[in-house]
Enzyme design. Structure first.
Site, PDB file in Angstrom:
ATOM      1  N   THR A  91      -5.194   7.473   8.029  1.00 51.41           N
ATOM      2  CA  THR A  91      -5.070   6.319   7.140  1.00 51.41           C
ATOM      3  C   THR A  91      -6.473   5.804   6.851  1.00 51.41           C
ATOM      4  O   THR A  91      -7.408   6.123   7.574  1.00 51.41           O
ATOM      5  CB  THR A  91      -4.187   5.233   7.792  1.00 51.41           C
ATOM      6  OG1 THR A  91      -3.983   4.168   6.864  1.00 51.41           O
ATOM      7  CG2 THR A  91      -4.808   4.678   9.053  1.00 51.41           C
ATOM      8  N   GLY A  92      -6.604   5.030   5.800  1.00 51.10           N
ATOM      9  CA  GLY A  92      -7.934   4.520   5.469  1.00 51.10           C
ATOM     10  C   GLY A  92      -8.500   5.192   4.231  1.00 51.10           C
ATOM     11  O   GLY A  92      -7.741   5.719   3.406  1.00 51.10           O
TER      12      GLY A  92
ATOM     13  N   THR B 250      -1.791   3.176   4.167  1.00 55.17           N
ATOM     14  CA  THR B 250      -0.957   4.376   4.159  1.00 55.17           C
ATOM     15  C   THR B 250      -0.096   4.428   5.410  1.00 55.17           C
ATOM     16  O   THR B 250      -0.582   4.139   6.498  1.00 55.17           O
ATOM     17  CB  THR B 250      -1.886   5.610   4.205  1.00 55.17           C
ATOM     18  OG1 THR B 250      -2.735   5.561   3.083  1.00 55.17           O
ATOM     19  CG2 THR B 250      -1.102   6.900   4.235  1.00 55.17           C
TER      20      THR B 250
ATOM     21  N   ARG C  34      -6.964   9.019  -9.743  1.00 52.89           N
ATOM     22  CA  ARG C  34      -7.509   9.247  -8.392  1.00 52.89           C
ATOM     23  C   ARG C  34      -6.387   9.655  -7.416  1.00 52.89           C
ATOM     24  O   ARG C  34      -5.317   9.073  -7.401  1.00 52.89           O
ATOM     25  CB  ARG C  34      -8.205   7.978  -7.909  1.00 52.89           C
ATOM     26  CG  ARG C  34      -8.839   8.084  -6.510  1.00 52.89           C
ATOM     27  CD  ARG C  34      -7.955   7.536  -5.408  1.00 52.89           C
ATOM     28  NE  ARG C  34      -8.642   7.472  -4.125  1.00 52.89           N
ATOM     29  CZ  ARG C  34      -8.031   7.218  -2.971  1.00 52.89           C
ATOM     30  NH1 ARG C  34      -6.737   7.012  -2.940  1.00 52.89           N
ATOM     31  NH2 ARG C  34      -8.705   7.168  -1.849  1.00 52.89           N
ATOM     32  N   VAL C  35      -6.683  10.665  -6.634  1.00 53.34           N
ATOM     33  CA  VAL C  35      -5.774  11.088  -5.571  1.00 53.34           C
ATOM     34  C   VAL C  35      -6.539  11.016  -4.261  1.00 53.34           C
ATOM     35  O   VAL C  35      -7.704  11.430  -4.191  1.00 53.34           O
ATOM     36  CB  VAL C  35      -5.271  12.528  -5.828  1.00 53.34           C
ATOM     37  CG1 VAL C  35      -4.542  13.084  -4.626  1.00 53.34           C
ATOM     38  CG2 VAL C  35      -4.364  12.554  -7.061  1.00 53.34           C
ATOM     39  N   GLY C  36      -5.909  10.476  -3.233  1.00 53.87           N
ATOM     40  CA  GLY C  36      -6.578  10.344  -1.936  1.00 53.87           C
ATOM     41  C   GLY C  36      -6.221  11.482  -0.989  1.00 53.87           C
ATOM     42  O   GLY C  36      -5.834  12.578  -1.408  1.00 53.87           O
ATOM     43  N   ASP C  37      -6.357  11.205   0.289  1.00 58.66           N
ATOM     44  CA  ASP C  37      -6.119  12.237   1.308  1.00 58.66           C
ATOM     45  C   ASP C  37      -4.636  12.454   1.614  1.00 58.66           C
ATOM     46  O   ASP C  37      -4.249  13.519   2.104  1.00 58.66           O
ATOM     47  CB  ASP C  37      -6.813  11.838   2.626  1.00 58.66           C
ATOM     48  CG  ASP C  37      -6.278  10.508   3.162  1.00 58.66           C
ATOM     49  OD1 ASP C  37      -6.172   9.549   2.373  1.00 58.66           O
ATOM     50  OD2 ASP C  37      -5.948  10.428   4.360  1.00 58.66           O
TER      51      ASP C  37
ATOM     52  N   THR D  10       1.719   6.976   0.420  1.00 58.89           N
ATOM     53  CA  THR D  10       0.849   5.859   0.059  1.00 58.89           C
ATOM     54  C   THR D  10       0.833   5.612  -1.446  1.00 58.89           C
ATOM     55  O   THR D  10       1.138   6.514  -2.232  1.00 58.89           O
ATOM     56  CB  THR D  10      -0.595   6.160   0.516  1.00 58.89           C
ATOM     57  OG1 THR D  10      -1.388   4.988   0.401  1.00 58.89           O
ATOM     58  CG2 THR D  10      -1.232   7.259  -0.310  1.00 58.89           C
TER      59      THR D  10
ATOM     60  N   GLY E  62      -9.446   7.586   1.857  1.00 59.22           N
ATOM     61  CA  GLY E  62      -9.080   8.985   1.760  1.00 59.22           C
ATOM     62  C   GLY E  62     -10.222   9.928   1.436  1.00 59.22           C
ATOM     63  O   GLY E  62     -10.233  11.072   1.904  1.00 59.22           O
TER      64      GLY E  62
ATOM     65  N   SER F 239       0.816  -1.215   0.000  1.00 59.24           N
ATOM     66  CA  SER F 239       0.000   0.000   0.000  1.00 59.24           C
ATOM     67  C   SER F 239       0.852   1.268   0.000  1.00 59.24           C
ATOM     68  O   SER F 239       0.309   2.369   0.074  1.00 59.24           O
ATOM     69  CB  SER F 239      -0.908   0.005   1.232  1.00 59.24           C
ATOM     70  OG  SER F 239      -0.167  -0.408   2.364  1.00 59.24           O
TER      71      SER F 239
HETATM   72  N1  GLY Z   1      -5.522   7.031   2.714  1.00 54.94           N
HETATM   73  C1  GLY Z   1      -4.994   6.695   1.492  1.00 54.94           C
HETATM   74  C2  GLY Z   1      -5.864   6.871   0.350  1.00 54.94           C
HETATM   75  O1  GLY Z   1      -7.085   6.870   0.479  1.00 54.94           O
HETATM   76  O2  GLY Z   1      -5.381   7.015  -0.737  1.00 54.94           O
END
Ligand code: GLY
Length: 321
Positions: free
Chosen positions: A232-233, A181, A209-212, A199, A235, A79
């Protein structure tokens, strides 16, 4: 991931946990104020690298960068960084950010072919007038800064992707693998806070796609007067509630880190009832108090101080049934 693969990976991760869970080397300065917190089982080995810097009177910034680089370089952690599971088109795209004690920030998103996005994020912070670079621009910047091109898709991750393609089912699940992450926050012996978050994002995500994790205030926030938080988790849910910023702001208003993390998790739970996804938060106050919370059971975090290096269960806001 198939169960056999999961067991094999858990064994690999578990060995790391046992090694790092042993007592510290006994040479620690017992008056050291330094503390490092990081997400998941992979945080244990990352904390060792961070701790070595903190014990040598290094800065929290250097510690968090060195710490998460360990995870980025380990292909067993699918991950983060090398070996990260690809998007649905088979491309490994990475997100990362870093913040220092002056509230400066650097971030990269949708970055390919670079082993250490966290170090590119630090270069963005230190060598440019910007906060965030993405995609091809971030990659070109990395090469200009001397980073090498690396194929991040390992054989194992390619096999997992081809397996996923058979059904192409796209749905976030509650994390069962004890890694995701890596977010790391630390305080050094000078009392300064810094943080890093890195991550490969949601496995088999939509391309682009971009996360948090690279979003300042979502995956990470540091305010050297108050404290630091990381997430984490899933995003998308962290972004919509600006989770890490929220936690630090609640701490500014008087909440302790644990209560602040619980409130941030509750904001998500209130919107979804019993969500089928996981989010976890870690927080560290300027005084060295700790908060650790997840929506569902199963989120562990690594904590290293002059007393010990251990993996702990975060408080879960919902029960397992
Ligand atoms: N927390 C990582 C993501 O959602 O990309």
């Amino acid at each position: 991931m198939k169960r056999r693969g999961f067991i094999k990976q858990s064994t690999l991760l578990g060995l790391g946990a046992m090694a790092a869970c042993t007592p510290l080397n006994g040479k620690e300065n017992q008056n050291s104020k330094s503390i490092v917190l990081s997400t998941w089982n992979h945080g244990l080995s990352a904390n060792v690298a961070a701790w070595n810097i903190l014990q040598a009177k290094g800065s929290a910034l250097d510690a968090v960068e060195a710490g998460v680089r360990i995870t980025e370089a380990n292909p067993a952690f699918t991950s983060v960084g090398l070996g990260g599971l690809p998007d649905r088109d088979g491309r490994v795209t990475l997100d990362a950010c870093i913040m220092n004690e002056q509230g400066e920030a650097g971030s990269v998103a949708f970055l390919e072919n670079i082993m250490h996005p966290i170090s590119v994020a630090r270069k963005v912070m230190e060598e440019t007038p910007h906060v965030m670079l993405v995609g091809e621009g971030a990659e070109k910047f990395a090469y200009d800064q001397g980073f090498k091109k690396v194929d991040l898709l390992t054989k194992e991750s390619e096999i997992a992707w081809k397996e996923w393609l058979k059904e192409s089912e796209y749905k976030p699940i509650i994390n069962v693998e004890n890694h995701d992450t890596i977010g790391m926050i630390a305080i050094d012996d000078y009392g300064n806070l810094s943080g890093a978050c890195t991550t490969s994002g949601l496995a088999f995500k939509q391309n682009g796609r971009v996360g948090d994790s690279p979003i300042i205030g979502a995956g990470l926030f540091v305010d050297n007067e108050i404290g630091a938080a990381t997430a984490t988790g899933l995003g998308e849910e962290v972004i919509k509630t600006v989770g890490s910023f929220l936690i630090v702001e609640l701490m500014r208003q008087g909440a302790n880190p644990q209560a602040a993390c619980e409130e941030a998790a509750n904001r998500i739970i209130k919107k979804h009832g019993k969500p089928k996804f996981q989010v976890g938060y870690l927080a560290l106050s300027k005084k060295g108090e700790i908060g650790a919370v997840s929506i569902h059971p199963g989120f562990q975090y690594a904590i290293t101080s002059s007393k010990s290096a251990t993996l702990k269960d975060a408080k879960s806001m919902l029960s397992s049934d």
